[in-house]
Write a protein that holds these residues in place. Structure first.
Motif, PDB file in Angstrom:
ATOM      1  N   ASP A 128       4.559  11.209  -5.916  1.00  0.00           N
ATOM      2  CA  ASP A 128       3.925  12.283  -6.687  1.00  0.00           C
ATOM      3  C   ASP A 128       3.378  13.381  -5.773  1.00  0.00           C
ATOM      4  OD1 ASP A 128       2.624  13.887  -8.476  1.00  0.00           O
ATOM      5  OD2 ASP A 128       1.384  12.309  -9.346  1.00  0.00           O
ATOM      6  N   LEU A 129       4.003  14.546  -5.849  1.00  0.00           N
ATOM      7  CA  LEU A 129       3.566  15.708  -5.075  1.00  0.00           C
ATOM      8  C   LEU A 129       2.720  16.671  -5.894  1.00  0.00           C
ATOM      9  CD1 LEU A 129       6.928  16.430  -3.219  1.00  0.00           C
ATOM     10  CD2 LEU A 129       4.838  15.545  -2.187  1.00  0.00           C
ATOM     11  N   ASP A 130       2.536  16.391  -7.172  1.00  0.00           N
ATOM     12  CA  ASP A 130       1.791  17.291  -8.045  1.00  0.00           C
ATOM     13  C   ASP A 130       0.302  16.967  -8.109  1.00  0.00           C
ATOM     14  OD1 ASP A 130       4.027  18.782  -8.743  1.00  0.00           O
ATOM     15  OD2 ASP A 130       4.555  17.397 -10.354  1.00  0.00           O
ATOM     16  N   ARG A 131      -0.045  15.720  -7.848  1.00  0.00           N
ATOM     17  CA  ARG A 131      -1.441  15.301  -7.809  1.00  0.00           C
ATOM     18  C   ARG A 131      -1.816  14.922  -6.373  1.00  0.00           C
ATOM     19  NH1 ARG A 131       0.203  15.410 -12.663  1.00  0.00           N
ATOM     20  NH2 ARG A 131       2.122  14.426 -11.932  1.00  0.00           N
ATOM     21  N   PRO A 132      -3.102  14.735  -6.083  1.00  0.00           N
ATOM     22  CA  PRO A 132      -3.517  14.428  -4.699  1.00  0.00           C
ATOM     23  C   PRO A 132      -3.275  12.976  -4.324  1.00  0.00           C
ATOM     24  CG  PRO A 132      -5.435  14.511  -6.123  1.00  0.00           C
ATOM     25  CD  PRO A 132      -4.269  14.945  -6.972  1.00  0.00           C
ATOM     26  N   GLN A 133      -2.051  12.507  -4.517  1.00  0.00           N
ATOM     27  CA  GLN A 133      -1.706  11.103  -4.299  1.00  0.00           C
ATOM     28  C   GLN A 133      -1.145  10.858  -2.906  1.00  0.00           C
ATOM     29  OE1 GLN A 133      -2.221   8.242  -5.063  1.00  0.00           O
ATOM     30  NE2 GLN A 133      -0.448   6.907  -5.113  1.00  0.00           N
ATOM     31  N   LEU A 134      -0.646  11.886  -2.243  1.00  0.00           N
ATOM     32  CA  LEU A 134      -0.034  11.732  -0.933  1.00  0.00           C
ATOM     33  C   LEU A 134      -0.739  12.632   0.074  1.00  0.00           C
ATOM     34  CD1 LEU A 134       3.712  11.779  -2.068  1.00  0.00           C
ATOM     35  CD2 LEU A 134       2.403   9.779  -1.340  1.00  0.00           C
ATOM     36  N   VAL A 135      -1.131  12.062   1.213  1.00  0.00           N
ATOM     37  CA  VAL A 135      -1.891  12.836   2.191  1.00  0.00           C
ATOM     38  C   VAL A 135      -1.550  12.351   3.594  1.00  0.00           C
ATOM     39  CG1 VAL A 135      -3.860  11.270   1.929  1.00  0.00           C
ATOM     40  CG2 VAL A 135      -4.218  13.545   2.885  1.00  0.00           C
ATOM     41  N   ALA A 136      -1.436  13.310   4.519  1.00  0.00           N
ATOM     42  CA  ALA A 136      -1.133  12.994   5.918  1.00  0.00           C
ATOM     43  C   ALA A 136      -2.409  12.602   6.654  1.00  0.00           C
ATOM     44  CB  ALA A 136      -0.492  14.210   6.593  1.00  0.00           C
ATOM     45  N   VAL A 137      -2.415  11.384   7.228  1.00  0.00           N
ATOM     46  CA  VAL A 137      -3.607  10.865   7.912  1.00  0.00           C
ATOM     47  C   VAL A 137      -3.175  10.123   9.177  1.00  0.00           C
ATOM     48  CG1 VAL A 137      -4.941  10.657   5.786  1.00  0.00           C
ATOM     49  CG2 VAL A 137      -3.589   8.707   6.578  1.00  0.00           C
ATOM     50  N   SER A 138      -4.154   9.743   9.991  1.00  0.00           N
ATOM     51  CA  SER A 138      -3.844   8.960  11.187  1.00  0.00           C
ATOM     52  C   SER A 138      -3.381   7.562  10.799  1.00  0.00           C
ATOM     53  CB  SER A 138      -5.075   8.865  12.090  1.00  0.00           C
ATOM     54  OG  SER A 138      -6.075   8.058  11.490  1.00  0.00           O
ATOM     55  N   ALA A 139      -2.524   7.006  11.626  1.00  0.00           N
ATOM     56  CA  ALA A 139      -2.031   5.650  11.365  1.00  0.00           C
ATOM     57  C   ALA A 139      -3.179   4.652  11.349  1.00  0.00           C
ATOM     58  CB  ALA A 139      -0.998   5.266  12.425  1.00  0.00           C
ATOM     59  N   GLY A 140      -4.145   4.840  12.255  1.00  0.00           N
ATOM     60  CA  GLY A 140      -5.265   3.903  12.323  1.00  0.00           C
ATOM     61  C   GLY A 140      -6.081   3.867  11.050  1.00  0.00           C
ATOM     62  N   SER A 141      -6.378   5.054  10.498  1.00  0.00           N
ATOM     63  CA  SER A 141      -7.188   5.089   9.277  1.00  0.00           C
ATOM     64  C   SER A 141      -6.411   4.549   8.088  1.00  0.00           C
ATOM     65  CB  SER A 141      -7.669   6.513   8.988  1.00  0.00           C
ATOM     66  OG  SER A 141      -6.581   7.383   8.699  1.00  0.00           O
ATOM     67  N   ASN A 142      -5.118   4.797   8.055  1.00  0.00           N
ATOM     68  CA  ASN A 142      -4.295   4.289   6.957  1.00  0.00           C
ATOM     69  C   ASN A 142      -4.230   2.765   6.994  1.00  0.00           C
ATOM     70  OD1 ASN A 142      -2.517   4.398   4.731  1.00  0.00           O
ATOM     71  ND2 ASN A 142      -0.728   4.422   6.071  1.00  0.00           N
ATOM     72  N   ARG A 143      -4.057   2.201   8.181  1.00  0.00           N
ATOM     73  CA  ARG A 143      -3.991   0.741   8.302  1.00  0.00           C
ATOM     74  C   ARG A 143      -5.355   0.111   7.999  1.00  0.00           C
ATOM     75  NH1 ARG A 143       0.663   1.057  11.607  1.00  0.00           N
ATOM     76  NH2 ARG A 143       1.670   2.897  10.707  1.00  0.00           N
ATOM     77  N   SER A 144      -6.428   0.789   8.396  1.00  0.00           N
ATOM     78  CA  SER A 144      -7.773   0.290   8.105  1.00  0.00           C
ATOM     79  C   SER A 144      -8.030   0.243   6.601  1.00  0.00           C
ATOM     80  CB  SER A 144      -8.820   1.180   8.787  1.00  0.00           C
ATOM     81  OG  SER A 144     -10.123   0.831   8.382  1.00  0.00           O
ATOM     82  N   LYS A 145      -7.564   1.258   5.898  1.00  0.00           N
ATOM     83  CA  LYS A 145      -7.753   1.328   4.446  1.00  0.00           C
ATOM     84  C   LYS A 145      -6.943   0.254   3.733  1.00  0.00           C
ATOM     85  CE  LYS A 145      -6.689   4.338   0.521  1.00  0.00           C
ATOM     86  NZ  LYS A 145      -6.165   5.661   0.113  1.00  0.00           N
ATOM     87  N   GLY A 146      -5.685   0.094   4.134  1.00  0.00           N
ATOM     88  CA  GLY A 146      -4.821  -0.884   3.475  1.00  0.00           C
ATOM     89  C   GLY A 146      -4.733  -0.621   1.984  1.00  0.00           C
ATOM     90  N   ASP A 147      -4.946  -1.661   1.173  1.00  0.00           N
ATOM     91  CA  ASP A 147      -4.863  -1.500  -0.282  1.00  0.00           C
ATOM     92  C   ASP A 147      -6.249  -1.550  -0.917  1.00  0.00           C
ATOM     93  OD1 ASP A 147      -5.523  -4.165  -0.053  1.00  0.00           O
ATOM     94  OD2 ASP A 147      -3.913  -4.913  -1.349  1.00  0.00           O
TER      95      ASP A 147
END
Length: 223
Positions: A157-176
């Motif tokens: 989904d590119l129409d809502r704020p569902q996709l965002v570019a972030v650091s790999a570390g923060s993405n892995r820390s967040k997980g699900d």
């Protein structure tokens, strides 16, 4: 509070305009819910904190999340092709970066600000494209009942704020994790993060737990 990155929300015009010539357009799927109202900025996909508070109050609260039974990432086909060797990942990298350079559709250079942890990323390989509402969280809060086409729309989904570019570390820390157990280390992003989370869950009619709702209210209180 104005959107964290106004350029992000011009995507439905800029990226779609650039890709529609002989390219496939990403469809977010069919849902019966009302789309989140846009803020006064006029940027599609952005929601004001006040509107987010109202939307949060309308989300269905469940005693506990659903199970992971039957889940796999393959049930959310993602990085959908947008034609001519383009895919959704490239679209987000181009949208969220500065001084972006491409080889054809592929993003090969640029600079990205990781909004979760305030890090500056200087190569596409350092960037993860995060799903604001993680795929597994969506599965546990209602997406297990969707069709594959609906899950594909959600994951791309590119129409809502569902996709965002972030650091790999923060993405892995967040997980699900949801906001009751994980919040961006950069606290000045809490308002925007909660607003975006509520916007996505509202559009897709996904449920929240009480702890999740309380955490979102706390974060919206920083706006």
């Amino acid at each position: 509070m104005p959107p964290r990155n106004a350029v992000r929300w011009f995507l439905p015009f800029l990226i779609t305009a650039s890709l529609t010539a002989g390219c496939e357009v990403v469809d977010a799927g069919d849902f019966g819910g009302t789309a989140a109202p846009t803020s006064g900025s006029g940027n599609a996909g952005s929601t004001s904190a006040k509107d987010a508070e109202a939307l949060l109050g309308k989300l269905t609260v469940v005693a506990k999340t659903g199970t992971m039974s039957g889940y796999s990432r393959e049930k959310f086909p993602h990085w959908k092709s947008t034609g001519k060797n383009c895919d959704v990942r490239d679209s987000v990298l181009e949208r969220d970066g500065t001084k972006v350079k491409k080889s054809g559709c592929n993003v090969v250079a640029g600079t990205w600000k990781s909004i979760y942890d305030d890090k500056t990323l200087t190569a596409p390989g350092q960037v993860d494209i995060d799903h604001m509402v993680p795929l597994a969280n969506a599965w546990r809060s209602g997406a297990n009942k969707w069709t594959t086409d609906q899950r594909e729309g959600f994951a791309n989904d590119l129409d809502r704020p569902q996709l965002v570019a972030v650091s790999a570390g923060s993405n892995r820390s967040k997980g699900d994790q949801d906001p009751s157990t994980w919040k961006p280390p950069a606290q000045d992003e809490w308002c925007a993060y909660a607003t975006d989370w509520v916007t996505v869950k509202s559009h897709y009619e996904l449920t929240v737990t009480q702890k999740e709702k309380d955490a979102l209210k706390e974060m919206l209180g920083t706006c």
